[in-house]
Write an enzyme that holds these catalytic residues in place. Structure first.
Site, PDB file in Angstrom:
ATOM      1  N   HIS A 188       0.835  -1.204   0.000  1.00 22.52           N
ATOM      2  CA  HIS A 188       0.000   0.000   0.000  1.00 22.52           C
ATOM      3  C   HIS A 188       0.870   1.255   0.000  1.00 22.52           C
ATOM      4  O   HIS A 188       1.318   1.699   1.055  1.00 22.52           O
ATOM      5  CB  HIS A 188      -0.906   0.001   1.227  1.00 22.52           C
ATOM      6  N   HIS A 237      -2.129  -1.625   7.171  1.00 22.94           N
ATOM      7  CA  HIS A 237      -1.795  -1.794   5.748  1.00 22.94           C
ATOM      8  C   HIS A 237      -0.731  -0.779   5.311  1.00 22.94           C
ATOM      9  O   HIS A 237      -0.069  -0.984   4.300  1.00 22.94           O
ATOM     10  CB  HIS A 237      -3.043  -1.701   4.865  1.00 22.94           C
ATOM     11  N   LEU A 296      -8.701  -3.676  10.342  1.00 23.84           N
ATOM     12  CA  LEU A 296      -8.950  -2.257  10.624  1.00 23.84           C
ATOM     13  C   LEU A 296      -9.719  -2.075  11.929  1.00 23.84           C
ATOM     14  O   LEU A 296     -10.688  -2.789  12.199  1.00 23.84           O
ATOM     15  CB  LEU A 296      -9.700  -1.620   9.457  1.00 23.84           C
ATOM     16  N   HIS A 341      -4.137   3.331  -3.372  1.00 16.95           N
ATOM     17  CA  HIS A 341      -4.282   2.722  -2.041  1.00 16.95           C
ATOM     18  C   HIS A 341      -3.504   1.414  -1.877  1.00 16.95           C
ATOM     19  O   HIS A 341      -2.682   1.295  -0.983  1.00 16.95           O
ATOM     20  CB  HIS A 341      -5.765   2.480  -1.724  1.00 16.95           C
ATOM     21  N   GLU A 345     -18.442  -5.848  23.482  1.00 19.66           N
ATOM     22  CA  GLU A 345     -17.596  -7.055  23.544  1.00 19.66           C
ATOM     23  C   GLU A 345     -16.334  -6.903  22.704  1.00 19.66           C
ATOM     24  O   GLU A 345     -15.237  -7.277  23.117  1.00 19.66           O
ATOM     25  CB  GLU A 345     -18.382  -8.286  23.077  1.00 19.66           C
ATOM     26  N   HIS A 390     -29.073 -17.267  22.584  1.00 24.16           N
ATOM     27  CA  HIS A 390     -28.019 -17.142  23.591  1.00 24.16           C
ATOM     28  C   HIS A 390     -27.258 -18.443  23.845  1.00 24.16           C
ATOM     29  O   HIS A 390     -26.333 -18.459  24.650  1.00 24.16           O
ATOM     30  CB  HIS A 390     -28.621 -16.647  24.920  1.00 24.16           C
TER      31      HIS A 390
HETATM   32  C1  LIG Z   1     -11.525  -5.392   9.307  1.00 20.30           C
HETATM   33  C2  LIG Z   1     -10.935  -5.158   7.955  1.00 20.30           C
HETATM   34  N1  LIG Z   1     -11.742  -5.133   6.890  1.00 20.30           N
HETATM   35  C3  LIG Z   1     -11.236  -4.954   5.656  1.00 20.30           C
HETATM   36  C4  LIG Z   1      -9.900  -4.823   5.479  1.00 20.30           C
HETATM   37  C5  LIG Z   1      -9.317  -4.682   4.091  1.00 20.30           C
HETATM   38  N2  LIG Z   1      -8.874  -3.304   3.872  1.00 20.30           N
HETATM   39  C6  LIG Z   1      -7.595  -2.942   4.005  1.00 20.30           C
HETATM   40  S1  LIG Z   1      -7.353  -1.309   3.780  1.00 20.30           S
HETATM   41  C7  LIG Z   1      -8.999  -1.055   3.456  1.00 20.30           C
HETATM   42  C8  LIG Z   1      -9.553   0.307   3.121  1.00 20.30           C
HETATM   43  C9  LIG Z   1      -8.899   1.259   3.907  1.00 20.30           C
HETATM   44  O1  LIG Z   1      -9.185   2.575   3.564  1.00 20.30           O
HETATM   45  P1  LIG Z   1      -8.536   3.608   4.527  1.00 20.30           P
HETATM   46  O2  LIG Z   1      -8.695   3.128   5.904  1.00 20.30           O
HETATM   47  O3  LIG Z   1      -9.082   4.916   4.183  1.00 20.30           O
HETATM   48  O4  LIG Z   1      -7.002   3.523   4.185  1.00 20.30           O
HETATM   49  P2  LIG Z   1      -6.270   4.345   3.034  1.00 20.30           P
HETATM   50  O5  LIG Z   1      -7.083   4.142   1.802  1.00 20.30           O
HETATM   51  O6  LIG Z   1      -6.242   5.745   3.465  1.00 20.30           O
HETATM   52  O7  LIG Z   1      -4.931   3.697   2.939  1.00 20.30           O
HETATM   53  C10 LIG Z   1      -9.700  -2.240   3.553  1.00 20.30           C
HETATM   54  C11 LIG Z   1     -11.149  -2.360   3.340  1.00 20.30           C
HETATM   55  C12 LIG Z   1      -9.080  -4.855   6.615  1.00 20.30           C
HETATM   56  N3  LIG Z   1      -7.767  -4.736   6.551  1.00 20.30           N
HETATM   57  N4  LIG Z   1      -9.636  -4.999   7.828  1.00 20.30           N
END
Ligand SMILES: Cc1ncc(C[n+]2csc(CCOP(=O)(O)OP(=O)(O)O)c2C)c(N)n1
Length: 676
Positions: free
Chosen positions: A36, A76, A126, A271, A420, A482
Site C-alpha cells: 500500500h 496496511h 482495521l 491505495h 464485547e 443465547h
Molecule cells: C476489518 C478489515 N476489513 C477490511 C480490510 C481490508 N482493507 C484494508 S485497507 C482497506 C480500506 C482502507 O481505507 P482507509 O482506511 O481509508 O485507508 P487508506 O485508503 O487511506 O490507505 C480495507 C477495506 C481490513 N484490513 N480490515
C-alpha cells in the site's frame, strides 16, 4: 517543543527526510509488487514529525518501560512503519525493507508485534489498533496510579496512534473510542489520516458523518490540521495534543492519499497496489527525487533521526537514574514494579487458590470462577478485569475493588459496557503492558462478537483471559439466540488459544492456575450457568489432571476398559453417571475429563497413550455443542454425543431431556458404539 517557525535549512532537511520516508516506503511496495503506497505517501510528514520531535522512545531499547507507544492502527501502511524503524535506528536493515512482504522477512504485509523490534502491536484488521490503544491507555493510567509517587513519575508515557478512514467506519472504533472518552484517557493522542479515500473509491460512497462531532460527543478534544503537509500546523497540533491532560485527543489531519503521484494521488488507485515503473518515475520526478539508487537514504536525512535517537537515549538514562532514586525512596513499590517487569509472578501467588469439598452443594463453574478469582487477587494484584455489562452473570467482580473511572484511576474493576469487541481489544492492549494480566467476561455465544480480538491475542501471544460463561444450551430459558453451539469448535480452531471448559469447581480452580501461569498466549474459559456437582474424582485428580488437558477420572474396578467416555465441562458428571449405569450392566468403562484439547495435545505421546490407549477403540465424546473436531479423539470406531441444531428456550432440565442429555441417552449411545 517550543513554538517555532522552521528556518529554511531545517525545512530542507525536513523535506528531505519526509521524502526519504515516502520513497523508502514506495520502493518497498515496488520491490514486492504488493502493498500500500498511498497511505505512507500521505502520512509521511505527520509520521516524521511525530517520530523525530515528539515520540519519547529509545530505539536502542524497544522495551524501555516508560517509552511512548506508537500504534500504526492502519496496519496496511506497514511500509511507512518499516521506513521509520529503519531510519530511527531500531536495527531494521535496509535489506529487510528490500524483502518487504517476503517469506521469513521482518517486514511482513502487516506489522507483527515481537517479530519486528519496535512494533508495539500487530495491526491490519482495521480498527483493532485504535481499540488496543484504549487498553494501552487504561494500562498506563492504572500503572501510573499504582507505581508513580510524588516526584517519581516512573510510568508517565503517552500512546500515539495513526488511524485511517476505514477504521473510523469499523464498529470496533466506535465502541472503543466511546469508552476512551468516557474514561477520559488523556494519554491517548490519535491522528486521523482523513484522506477521504478507501478501496472502493471516495469515502463519500458510504461514509458521511462528521467525525469531529462524533468524537466531541464521545468526550474527546478534537483538533484539525487542514493540510497534512503543513509542518507548522502539524507541530502546533502535536504540541496541543501532548499537553492535553484531561481527555483523549483526536487530530483530524486532512491528507492526500498517494501524495506526489501525478496520476494516482487522491484516488483509490494509489491505495493498495504498487505504483508501477512508469508512475514511480513520474512520482520521483514530481517530488524531485533521484530515480537511482532505489532505497536511497541521503546522509542529511539521517540527522533528525540521529538527534531523536540521542534524545531518546538520554531520556532513558535519566529514567534509569530516577528509578535508582525511586528504589531507594520507595523500595516496596519499586520491588513490585521490578518484579512485574521481570515477567515473573509473585512468589506464592497461588497459595490462596481454594479447593472445594464434594460434600458441598452443587455450584456453577461461573460461580466457582468468581470465588477463585476473589481468592487469588489479593496476592496477585496485577490480575485486573471486568465484564461487558454482565458482571453479575459472569461473576467477574472482585470484592473490595472499586471501578476504574475517570475520577477514580485507583479503581481496578473495568466496566466495559456492552462492547464485547472493544473489550476484547482493550484486554489485548492491557496485556501488551506486561504489567497487568487482564480478564474480561461475557456470554460464550458473544465470543463471536469479539472473535477478531481473540484471534489477535493468539497471534500476538498475549495473556488475555476471556471469561465466557453460559457455555451451553443448558443456560436454559434465554433460548437459542443465547445458546452457543459452534462457538467451542470455532475457538478451538484458533492456533495458540487455550480453551478450558472445567467440569466443576475444583477443575475451575485449576483452570485459573493454568491461566495465570500461561504467560504467552490467551485463554478462553467456558463456564456453566447451571449448578454442577463437586465431583469426588476431580477433588483428588484435578490438580494434576487439568494442566494436562485430559485425564482419567474413573476406571473399571477390574479389567481393562472396553469403552472410553470423554467429556468436558457440564457433561463430565453426565459421563460419570452414564458410566455407573453401564457398569451396572456389566460394562467396563473409563471416563476421561478433557477440559482442554490444547493442553492435552501438548502432552507427550506416552501420557496420551495412557489416557486414550490405541487399542481401546470404542470411544464416545460427550459435549453439548457442535461435534466438529471430536473425531480426532474418538476415531472411526467411536462417536460423538453432540448437538447438530440450535437449542431451545426452556428450563434447562427440560432441555436436557428434549435434546438427549440425560444419563440414559448417553448409555444408549455408548451401547450403540459398543455394538458397532
Ligand atoms: C476489518 C478489515 N476489513 C477490511 C480490510 C481490508 N482493507 C484494508 S485497507 C482497506 C480500506 C482502507 O481505507 P482507509 O482506511 O481509508 O485507508 P487508506 O485508503 O487511506 O490507505 C480495507 C477495506 C481490513 N484490513 N480490515
Amino acid at each position: 517543543m517550543p513554538d517555532q517557525t522552521p528556518d529554511q535549512d531545517q525545512q530542507t532537511v525536513d523535506q528531505l527526510a519526509i521524502n526519504t520516508i515516502r520513497f523508502l516506503s514506495v520502493d518497498q511496495v515496488e520491490a514486492a509488487q504488493s502493498g500500500h503506497p498511498g497511505a505512507p505517501l500521505g502520512q509521511a510528514p505527520l509520521a516524521y514529525l511525530l517520530w523525530t520531535r515528539f515520540l519519547r522512545h529509545n530505539p536502542e531499547n524497544p522495551d524501555w518501560p516508560n517509552r511512548d507507544r506508537f500504534v500504526l492502527s492502519c496496519g496496511h501502511a506497514s511500509a511507512l512503519l518499516y521506513s521509520l524503524l529503519h531510519l530511527a535506528g531500531y536495527g531494521l536493515p535496509i535489506e529487510e525493507l528490500k524483502h518487504f512482504r517476503q517469506f521469513g522477512s521482518k517486514t511482513p504485509g502487516h506489522p507483527e508485534h515481537e517479530l519486528t523490534r519496535g512494533v508495539e502491536v500487530t495491526t491490519g484488521p482495521l480498527g483493532q489498533g485504535i481499540a488496543n490503544s484504549i487498553g494501552m491507555a487504561i494500562a498506563q493510567c492504572m500503572s501510573a496510579q499504582r507505581f508513580n509517587r510524588e516526584g517519581f513519575p516512573v510510568l508517565d508515557y503517552r500512546i500515539w496512534v495513526i488511524m485511517s478512514d476505514g477504521e473510523m467506519m469499523e464498529g470496533i472504533s466506535h465502541e472503543a473510542c466511546s469508552l476512551a472518552g468516557h474514561l477520559k484517557l488523556s494519554r491517548l493522542k490519535v491522528f486521523y489520516d482523513d484522506n477521504k479515500v478507501s478501496i472502493d473509491g471516495p469515502t463519500s460512497l458510504s461514509f458521511s458523518e462528521d467525525v469531529g462531532k462524533r468524537f466531541e460527543a464521545y468526550g474527546w478534544r478534537v483538533l484539525r490540521v487542514e493540510d497534512g503537509n503543513d509542518l507548522t500546523r502539524l507541530n502546533a497540533a502535536m504540541q496541543a495534543a501532548e499537553a492535553e491532560d484531561s481527555q483523549p485527543t483526536l487530530v483530524i489531519v486532512r491528507t492526500i492519499i498517494g501524495y506526489g503521484s501525478p496520476h494516482r494521488q487522491g484516488t483509490s488507485k494509489s491505495h493498495g497496489e504498487a505504483l508501477g515503473a512508469e508512475e514511480l518515475v513520474a512520482t520521483k520526478n514530481n517530488l524531485g527525487w533521484p530515480l537511482e539508487p532505489t532505497f536511497l537514504v541521503p546522509e542529511e536525512a539521517k540527522a533528525p533521526f540521529d538527534e531523536a535517537r540521542k534524545r531518546g537515549q538520554e531520556l532513558e538514562r535519566k529514567w534509569e537514574e530516577l528509578m535508582q532514586r525511586y528504589r531507594e525512596a520507595h523500595p516496596d513499590i519499586a520491588a513490585e514494579l521490578d518484579q512485574r517487569l521481570s515477567g515473573k509472578l509473585p512468589e506464592g501467588w497461588d497459595q490462596a487458590i481454594p479447593s472445594f469439598d464434594p460434600k458441598d452443594k452443587p455450584i456453577a463453574t461461573r460461580a466457582a470462577s468468581g470465588k477463585v478469582l476473589n481468592a487469588i487477587v489479593p496476592r496477585l494484584p496485577q490480575l485486573v478485569g471486568g465484564s461487558a455489562d454482565l458482571t453479575p452473570s459472569n461473576n467477574t467482580a472482585i470484592e473490595g475493588r472499586t471501578d476504574f473511572e475517570a475520577a477514580n484511576s485507583e479503581g481496578l474493576y473495568l466496566r466495559f459496557g456492552v462492547r464485547e469487541h472493544g473489550m476484547g481489544a482493550s484486554l489485548n492492549g492491557i496485556a501488551l503492558s506486561r504489567i497487568w494480566i487482564p480478564y474480561g467476561g461475557t456470554f460464550l455465544v458473544f465470543s463471536d462478537y469479539m472473535r477478531s480480538t481473540v484471534r489477535l491475542a493468539a497471534l500476538m501471544k498475549l495473556q488475555s483471559i476471556f471469561v465466557y460463561t453460559h457455555d451451553s444450551i443448558f443456560l436454559g430459558e434465554d433460548g437459542p439466540t443465547h445458546q452457543p453451539i459452534g462457538e467451542l469448535a470455532s475457538l478451538r480452531v484458533i492456533p495458540g488459544l487455550t480453551v478450558l471448559r472445567p467440569a466443576d469447581a475444583n477443575e475451575t480452580a485449576e483452570a485459573w492456575r493454568v491461566a495465570v501461569e500461561h504467560r504467552h498466549g490467551p485463554i478462553a474459559f467456558a463456564l456453566s450457568r447451571q449448578n454442577l456437582p463437586i465431583l469426588a474424582e476431580t477433588a483428588e485428580k484435578a490438580r494434576e489432571g487439568v494442566p494436562r488437558g485430559g485425564y482419567i477420572l474413573a476406571d473399571p474396578s477390574e479389567g481393562e476398559p472396553e469403552i472410553i467416555l470423554i467429556a468436558t465441562g457440564s457433561e463430565v458428571w453426565l459421563a460419570l453417571e452414564a458410566a455407573k449405569q453401564l457398569t451396572g450392566k456389566g460394562r467396563r468403562v473409563r471416563v476421561v475429563s478433557m477440559p482442554s484439547w490444547e493442553l492435552y495435545d501438548a502432552q507427550p505421546d506416552d501420557y496420551k497413550e495412557s489416557v486414550l490407549p490405541d487399542k481401546i477403540r470404542k470411544r464416545l465424546a460427550i459435549e453439548a455443542a457442535a461435534p466438529m473436531g471430536w473425531h480426532k479423539y474418538t476415531g472411526l470406531d467411536g462417536d460423538v454425543h453432540g448437538i447438530q441444531r440450535f437449542g431451545a428456550s426452556a428450563p434447562y432440565k427440560q432441555i436436557q431431556k428434549e435434546l438427549g442429555f440425560l444419563p440414559e441417552d448417553v448409555v444408549r449411545h455408548a451401547e450403540e458404539v459398543l455394538g458397532k
